[in-house]
Every structure is written in structure tokens, then in C-alpha cells.
Write a protein that holds these residues in place. Sequence first.
Motif, short mmCIF file in Angstrom:
data_model
loop_
_atom_site.label_atom_id
_atom_site.label_comp_id
_atom_site.label_asym_id
_atom_site.label_seq_id
_atom_site.Cartn_x
_atom_site.Cartn_y
_atom_site.Cartn_z
N PHE A 151 85.02 93.52 -11.72
CA PHE A 151 83.90 93.04 -12.55
C PHE A 151 83.32 94.21 -13.35
N ILE A 152 83.16 95.35 -12.71
CA ILE A 152 82.66 96.54 -13.41
C ILE A 152 83.64 96.94 -14.51
N ALA A 153 84.92 96.92 -14.21
CA ALA A 153 85.94 97.29 -15.19
C ALA A 153 85.88 96.40 -16.42
N TYR A 154 85.58 95.14 -16.21
CA TYR A 154 85.50 94.22 -17.35
C TYR A 154 84.44 94.71 -18.34
N PHE A 155 83.29 95.10 -17.85
CA PHE A 155 82.21 95.52 -18.73
C PHE A 155 82.39 96.93 -19.27
N MET A 156 83.06 97.77 -18.52
CA MET A 156 83.19 99.16 -18.94
C MET A 156 84.47 99.42 -19.74
N TRP A 157 85.46 98.54 -19.61
CA TRP A 157 86.72 98.74 -20.34
C TRP A 157 87.03 97.58 -21.28
N GLU A 158 87.00 96.36 -20.77
CA GLU A 158 87.44 95.24 -21.60
C GLU A 158 86.45 94.87 -22.69
N ILE A 159 85.16 94.86 -22.40
CA ILE A 159 84.18 94.55 -23.44
C ILE A 159 84.30 95.56 -24.59
N PRO A 160 84.32 96.88 -24.32
CA PRO A 160 84.50 97.81 -25.45
C PRO A 160 85.82 97.59 -26.20
N THR A 161 86.88 97.21 -25.50
CA THR A 161 88.15 96.94 -26.15
C THR A 161 88.04 95.71 -27.06
N ILE A 162 87.39 94.67 -26.57
CA ILE A 162 87.18 93.47 -27.38
C ILE A 162 86.38 93.83 -28.63
N ILE A 163 85.33 94.62 -28.45
CA ILE A 163 84.51 95.06 -29.58
C ILE A 163 85.36 95.83 -30.59
N ASP A 164 86.20 96.72 -30.10
CA ASP A 164 87.07 97.50 -30.98
C ASP A 164 88.04 96.60 -31.75
N ILE A 165 88.62 95.64 -31.07
CA ILE A 165 89.55 94.71 -31.73
C ILE A 165 88.80 93.91 -32.79
N LEU A 166 87.64 93.39 -32.43
CA LEU A 166 86.86 92.59 -33.37
C LEU A 166 86.46 93.39 -34.60
N SER A 167 86.19 94.66 -34.41
CA SER A 167 85.78 95.49 -35.55
C SER A 167 86.91 95.64 -36.57
N GLN A 168 88.14 95.31 -36.17
CA GLN A 168 89.28 95.36 -37.07
C GLN A 168 89.50 94.04 -37.81
N PHE A 169 88.78 93.00 -37.42
CA PHE A 169 88.90 91.70 -38.09
C PHE A 169 88.22 91.78 -39.45
N LEU A 222 75.19 91.94 -24.08
CA LEU A 222 75.64 91.50 -22.75
C LEU A 222 76.06 92.70 -21.91
N GLN A 223 76.73 93.65 -22.52
CA GLN A 223 77.12 94.86 -21.80
C GLN A 223 75.88 95.61 -21.33
N GLN A 224 74.87 95.69 -22.18
CA GLN A 224 73.62 96.35 -21.80
C GLN A 224 72.90 95.58 -20.68
N GLU A 225 72.97 94.27 -20.72
CA GLU A 225 72.41 93.44 -19.66
C GLU A 225 73.09 93.77 -18.33
N PHE A 226 74.41 93.93 -18.37
CA PHE A 226 75.14 94.30 -17.17
C PHE A 226 74.70 95.68 -16.67
N ILE A 227 74.64 96.64 -17.57
CA ILE A 227 74.24 98.00 -17.18
C ILE A 227 72.83 97.98 -16.58
N SER A 228 71.94 97.22 -17.18
CA SER A 228 70.57 97.12 -16.66
C SER A 228 70.54 96.46 -15.29
N SER A 229 71.51 95.61 -15.02
CA SER A 229 71.54 94.91 -13.72
C SER A 229 71.99 95.83 -12.58
#
Length: 119
Positions: free
Chosen positions: A59-77, A108-115
Motif C-alpha cells: 500500500f505504501i509502495a502504491y503511493f510512493m512509486w505508482e502514483i508518481p509514475t501515473i503522474i509522470d505518464i499523464l504529464s506526457q499526454f 491524494l498522495q498528500q492525504e496519504f502522507i498526512s495519514s
Amino acid sequence: MNMRDSLKRFYEYLESDEDLMYCVRIQVEWNEEAFLKMKRLSREVMKDYAHEDNYPKRFIAYFMWEIPTIIDILSQFKHCSKKDKSKGYTDETYHIMITEKIDQLKKLQQEFISSLNVY
């Protein structure tokens, strides 16, 4: 730590073709339903584990690795597909929508970090 039902549902989502990462990486398109489901399931897990000392590693890996990867991919759209054009998007409005979704993912990532509640 017992695996709660919310975490099981989150893991099932990650293994499905409804996963947001799958949609943006493999299908190369935004999927609002996948995004909303991911947000809902993530928040359920955060709520269920709020009184635990930690989250499961995956679950931690999702927020620390996958969310940033999704953001990076989306920034290429840069351009919307024919499918998105049929929904009424132009390249400009599609880019604006993607930018808004990136902002929501960061929140959402910040919400996770705050949690994490470091005591």
C-alpha cells in the motif's frame, strides 16, 4: 497485522484491468471510473488502518512509486484520442482535464502522507 477487507479489495483492484496504472500505461488513456474507484478504495484502507502503527508495504509502495509514475505518464499526454474527441474534448480541454487529474492525484498522495501520523 490482519489484512482487512478494504485492503483485499484494494489489492484486487490493483490486479485488475480497471487499475488506473493499467489504464494510463497500457491503454494510454484516462479512465475516470478507475480513478474514482482507486480513490475510494485508498481512503477505505486509510480509514481502516488509521489506528495501526503502519500500513502494509504494498500500500505504501502504491503511493510512493505508482502514483508518481501515473503522474509522470499523464504529464506526457498532450493530445486527446478520437475516443476523447467524440466525448467533446479538444486537445486543449483534454490537457486542462489531465492537469486537474494530476493535481487530484497529488492531493491524494498528500492525504496519504498526512495519514502516516508520525508521533
